[in-house]
Design a protein around this motif. Structure first.
Motif, short mmCIF file in Angstrom:
data_model
loop_
_atom_site.label_atom_id
_atom_site.label_comp_id
_atom_site.label_asym_id
_atom_site.label_seq_id
_atom_site.Cartn_x
_atom_site.Cartn_y
_atom_site.Cartn_z
N ASP A 30 -6.05 -1.31 0.78
CA ASP A 30 -5.51 -2.49 2.39
C ASP A 30 -5.94 -3.35 2.23
OD1 ASP A 30 -3.96 -0.19 3.60
OD2 ASP A 30 -5.30 -0.17 5.46
N ALA A 31 -7.32 -3.78 2.17
CA ALA A 31 -7.54 -5.30 1.33
C ALA A 31 -7.12 -5.42 -0.10
CB ALA A 31 -9.36 -4.73 1.49
N ALA A 32 -6.67 -5.04 -1.10
CA ALA A 32 -6.32 -5.30 -1.95
C ALA A 32 -5.25 -6.44 -1.57
CB ALA A 32 -6.80 -3.59 -2.93
N LEU A 33 -4.75 -5.06 -1.15
CA LEU A 33 -2.99 -5.47 -0.64
C LEU A 33 -3.14 -7.17 0.14
CD1 LEU A 33 0.10 -5.06 -0.97
CD2 LEU A 33 0.07 -4.32 1.86
N GLN A 34 -3.55 -7.65 0.58
CA GLN A 34 -3.95 -8.99 1.77
C GLN A 34 -5.10 -9.66 0.46
OE1 GLN A 34 -3.41 -9.64 4.42
NE2 GLN A 34 -3.76 -12.19 3.62
N LEU A 35 -5.44 -9.47 -0.08
CA LEU A 35 -6.04 -10.27 -1.36
C LEU A 35 -5.55 -11.27 -2.33
CD1 LEU A 35 -10.00 -9.41 -1.04
CD2 LEU A 35 -8.72 -11.47 0.47
N PHE A 36 -5.04 -9.72 -2.73
CA PHE A 36 -4.47 -10.08 -4.58
C PHE A 36 -2.56 -9.95 -4.29
CE2 PHE A 36 -5.70 -5.77 -6.14
CZ PHE A 36 -7.36 -6.62 -6.17
N GLY A 37 -1.88 -9.63 -3.06
CA GLY A 37 -0.64 -9.83 -2.81
C GLY A 37 -0.43 -10.97 -1.55
N ASP A 38 -1.71 -12.05 -1.64
CA ASP A 38 -1.49 -13.45 -0.52
C ASP A 38 -2.44 -14.32 -0.73
OD1 ASP A 38 -1.40 -14.94 1.34
OD2 ASP A 38 -1.49 -14.15 3.34
N SER A 39 -3.52 -13.85 -0.41
CA SER A 39 -4.90 -15.12 -1.13
C SER A 39 -5.83 -14.63 -1.00
CB SER A 39 -4.42 -16.37 -0.37
OG SER A 39 -5.75 -17.67 -0.67
N ASP A 117 7.74 -7.00 3.41
CA ASP A 117 6.01 -7.30 3.30
C ASP A 117 6.06 -8.07 1.98
OD1 ASP A 117 3.73 -7.83 3.19
OD2 ASP A 117 3.01 -5.91 3.64
N PRO A 118 5.47 -9.50 2.44
CA PRO A 118 5.82 -10.69 1.08
C PRO A 118 5.14 -9.96 -0.19
CG PRO A 118 6.53 -12.51 2.80
CD PRO A 118 6.01 -10.56 3.14
N ARG A 119 3.81 -9.47 0.74
CA ARG A 119 3.07 -9.28 -0.78
C ARG A 119 2.67 -8.07 -1.40
NH1 ARG A 119 -1.78 -7.73 4.66
NH2 ARG A 119 0.04 -6.39 4.95
N ARG A 120 4.34 -6.90 -1.12
CA ARG A 120 4.50 -6.55 -2.53
C ARG A 120 5.05 -6.98 -3.73
NH1 ARG A 120 7.03 -1.73 2.29
NH2 ARG A 120 5.61 -1.47 3.08
N ILE A 121 6.03 -7.86 -2.73
CA ILE A 121 7.26 -8.48 -3.77
C ILE A 121 5.88 -9.28 -5.21
CG2 ILE A 121 8.25 -10.65 -3.97
CD1 ILE A 121 9.62 -10.19 -1.35
N ARG A 122 4.55 -10.16 -4.34
CA ARG A 122 3.59 -10.43 -4.91
C ARG A 122 3.47 -9.90 -5.75
NH1 ARG A 122 -0.63 -15.37 -3.35
NH2 ARG A 122 -1.89 -14.62 -5.45
N ILE A 123 2.66 -8.11 -5.69
CA ILE A 123 1.87 -7.70 -6.05
C ILE A 123 3.04 -6.86 -7.36
CG2 ILE A 123 0.93 -5.16 -6.13
CD1 ILE A 123 -0.69 -7.27 -5.24
N THR A 124 3.82 -6.63 -6.84
CA THR A 124 4.96 -5.78 -7.99
C THR A 124 6.10 -7.05 -9.41
OG1 THR A 124 6.02 -4.31 -6.81
CG2 THR A 124 7.75 -4.73 -8.35
N PHE A 125 6.07 -8.78 -9.11
CA PHE A 125 6.14 -9.28 -9.71
C PHE A 125 6.26 -10.63 -9.91
CE2 PHE A 125 10.63 -7.77 -6.69
CZ PHE A 125 10.98 -6.99 -7.52
N VAL A 126 5.04 -9.97 -9.64
CA VAL A 126 3.59 -12.01 -10.36
C VAL A 126 2.26 -11.04 -11.06
CG1 VAL A 126 2.86 -14.06 -9.34
CG2 VAL A 126 4.78 -13.30 -8.91
N GLU A 127 1.63 -10.13 -9.62
CA GLU A 127 0.22 -10.22 -10.10
C GLU A 127 0.18 -9.34 -10.94
OE1 GLU A 127 -2.51 -11.86 -8.69
OE2 GLU A 127 -0.68 -12.97 -7.48
N ILE A 128 1.03 -7.95 -11.22
CA ILE A 128 -0.05 -7.30 -12.69
C ILE A 128 0.93 -8.04 -13.46
CG2 ILE A 128 3.22 -6.27 -11.92
CD1 ILE A 128 -0.08 -4.23 -11.94
N VAL A 129 1.98 -9.15 -13.89
CA VAL A 129 2.31 -9.10 -15.43
C VAL A 129 1.24 -10.35 -15.94
CG1 VAL A 129 4.09 -10.59 -15.95
CG2 VAL A 129 4.72 -9.78 -14.04
N GLY A 130 0.78 -9.59 -17.06
CA GLY A 130 -0.07 -10.10 -18.10
C GLY A 130 -1.37 -9.68 -17.58
N VAL A 131 -1.20 -8.97 -17.20
CA VAL A 131 -3.05 -8.63 -16.66
C VAL A 131 -3.86 -7.82 -18.09
CG1 VAL A 131 -4.71 -6.95 -15.02
CG2 VAL A 131 -2.82 -8.68 -14.31
N SER A 132 -2.83 -6.64 -18.45
CA SER A 132 -4.04 -6.28 -19.06
C SER A 132 -2.54 -5.70 -20.17
CB SER A 132 -5.09 -5.30 -19.19
OG SER A 132 -4.18 -3.99 -18.47
N PRO A 133 -3.26 -4.86 -21.67
CA PRO A 133 -1.75 -4.12 -21.88
C PRO A 133 -1.33 -2.37 -21.44
CG PRO A 133 -2.94 -4.82 -23.98
CD PRO A 133 -3.57 -5.67 -22.31
#
Length: 220
Positions: A30-39, A117-133
């Motif tokens: 839950d905390a990660a959804l807020q911090l990773f998905g928002d600010s 929830d805009p945070r879900r979109i950021r997790i799926t389409f932004v934050e996950i991209v290019g992190v690691s193989p």
């Protein structure tokens, strides 16, 4: 063996050790959804910051996860699971309907779930991209599940005479890219349309793929 710590197995406060562990894990996610998905986002979040937001200690974090990447991986899967559950429920509810009605209901369920929830979109389409193989492999694997779903729907429509019979793998892959791009851009405010208009456009695109020029549906 003397001196070896063992995980607690009894009940405390009316809850088992497994229930307490599940609760801790939920609080971290839950905390990660807020911090990773928002600010501030995944790349600017620390273990200490995540633990504080969850109301837990860093020691408890390392009892549940090895790294922050593990948290992002779990969260990405959970967000995809939520969307998949919504889509499968819509598919079950529209069994037997014409492909136009079925596709509209399915896409409305998907779009409604991921944009709720805009945070879900950021997790799926932004934050996950290019992190690691490893996470790229996970991202593409979940995307492949959506491609499989579209292929299965197209094949079923073809068998009913509602779509042209052909291999839809490449077309479905391209279409999923279009779905993701349009939903992300709409959520970012770059597409001047309502969500219903976005869904209608996706349905038109899908029907254009299923029914190429010169082909017409056949009677069942």
């Amino acid at each position: 063996m003397a001196g070896r710590l063992r995980a607690p197995t009894g009940r405390y406060g009316g809850r088992s050790a497994e229930e307490r562990q599940a609760e801790r894990r939920r609080r971290f996610l839950d905390a990660a959804l807020q911090l990773f998905g928002d600010s501030p986002g995944y790349r600017s979040t620390t273990v200490a910051a995540l633990s504080e937001a969850a109301g837990l200690s860093t020691r408890q974090f390392y009892e549940e996860f090895r790294t922050l990447e593990d948290v992002l991986a779990d969260l990405h899967l959970k967000v995809n699971d939520w969307a998949e559950e919504a889509v499968l429920a819509a598919a079950a509810d529209t069994e037997g309907l014409a492909i136009e009605d079925r596709a509209t209901a399915i896409f409305r369920s998907y779009a409604g779930n991921v944009t709720a929830d805009p945070r879900r979109i950021r997790i799926t389409f932004v934050e996950i991209v290019g992190v690691s193989p490893r996470l790229e492999e996970q991202r593409l694997a979940r995307r492949a599940r959506w491609v499989d779903f579209i292929c299965a729907e197209a094949q079923a429509a073809a068998e009913r005479g509602e779509a042209a019979p052909r291999d839809y793998r490449v077309a479905a892959t391209a279409f999923i890219g279009s779905v993701n791009g349009l939903i992300h851009d709409w959520s970012a405010g770059w597409v001047p349309a309502t969500l219903d208009e976005v869904v209608d456009e996706l349905v038109r695109q899908l029907l254009g793929i299923l029914r190429p020029g010169g082909w017409s549906p056949t009677a069942p």
